[in-house]
Design a protein around this motif. Sequence first.
Motif: not given
Length: 515
Positions: A304-308, A311-315, A406-409
Amino acid sequence: MLPGKIAFLLIVATALSFFGALIVAARYRAAMQALMKAPLDAPSTTTSGTAKPLPYSADTPAIPVSLADNRQAQTRLILGFLGLTLLMALTRTLLMQIVSDGPITIKTVSTLCAAYAWPVVPVIAVLRRWPRWRFVGVLLLWFVAAVMLLSWRTNENVSFAQVLFWLSLDIGLPLIVVSALCLGSATRAVAPWLAPLFILFCWASQAGVDLLAALVDAQSPLAYWLAGHIGAITAIALFALTPWLFAWWPARALGRWLADAYAARRISELFYLFTAVWVIALVGPALGAIASEGWGALLYFLPLAWVPLAGWLLRQGAAQRPAGRPPTLLVLRVFQQDANVQNLFDGVIERWRLSGNTVLIAGTDLIDRTIDAEDIFTFLDGRLAERFIRRPEEVGHRLGAFEWQPDVEGRYRVNECYCHDTTWQQALAELLRVSDVVLMDLRNFVAANRGCLYELQTLAALPALQRVVVLVNERTEVEAARAATAAAPAGRFVWLRQANATPPAAEEVLAALLD
């Protein structure tokens, strides 16, 4: 007994979330119908405060977006979640092999990684708005493929039945839980947000039952007194349900936190669902490791650590998007045509959200598609009336509360105006002021639909509107609709006819909107 207790609590919480979602959606629909017909002399309930400023000037031209851009955005999003899923599945596989001293070979890792990558399916199902049969069918096929893929591990010590049993617990049970939460439109939209609350309630019930068990083990006079006066079953129910009175306050705080985080775009619908599915997928192996690993079983949630991080990379990637205002689509329709507009939303609006904002006047026909965390917990707090526009002067404040970023994605949200029967025309005027194109569903329209005629006349008279795409079918009274648009500039209205019962293809409608 701890793994069994936790598994039982999660199963009960899933069932409660499923039925709770159905109840909440039904009560939300009933509350909306009542509020739309509330008496005119009802006091204003719109909350005071400063509206959020637009992130760009309202008269700034919209960024041109083509159908090819929309396709590429959808492909990038699906591939992004697929890559994140494979990375998390690889992390899970390596963890399990290291902990169990299993072989780390290309064949072992690749097959297990493929089997564990199933959490991407619910995300694709939401993005593509798959029907129930396709969603369940793909999950079942994935399970069968995983069984066949891992059948090579059978030998004289490991039988096919053992592999099947292991996968049934490791993959099959999470698949059932995810299917229950995501099977219907209402449960898919509401149940994941209710699940943390019901987990908290179930934990409180288990704590109450454990307290009763401790009293019995200690031969407490209170336990014997309760059993003698109200019976053992009633005493157990009392200790199981009374803790809900105490759990209500932290559950309510948790719900408000989720709503606030969603409103502030710290949480997106898609990432929340993706994370929830992965938590369900990882609970099984973590529970199986409790007996031998103790608190070390929490390491199984390391993927689950990959999820944030994702999100940071998408931002960071969002900063590379073209600067400017994304196009805004206004959706109008003939009300009380639920099936038509729901299919339109699933096929067209979900794709449009990858390219720009969507605004509409709220109705009960799209509740299952547009309800979000903020709506759910506002309703549960008894504050749904605050969303409704009772006076024309409240329209601007409501539009000022819209979320335009937009959202992060990269998906834009659907913004709604909750209107009384006497304020929808003012809301329409304000929505048109911020809209570039309009999609109007006039299937089954008749000349008696005075509201639609008013909308058509208004659309025809606007000086700056780019395009209006109108959907019609054989039951549409097209002559009346065209008469209402006679004053429109040439080429403003694009008429798409539905052949028989088959709705226009999503790409055909999107091509007309994004031309």
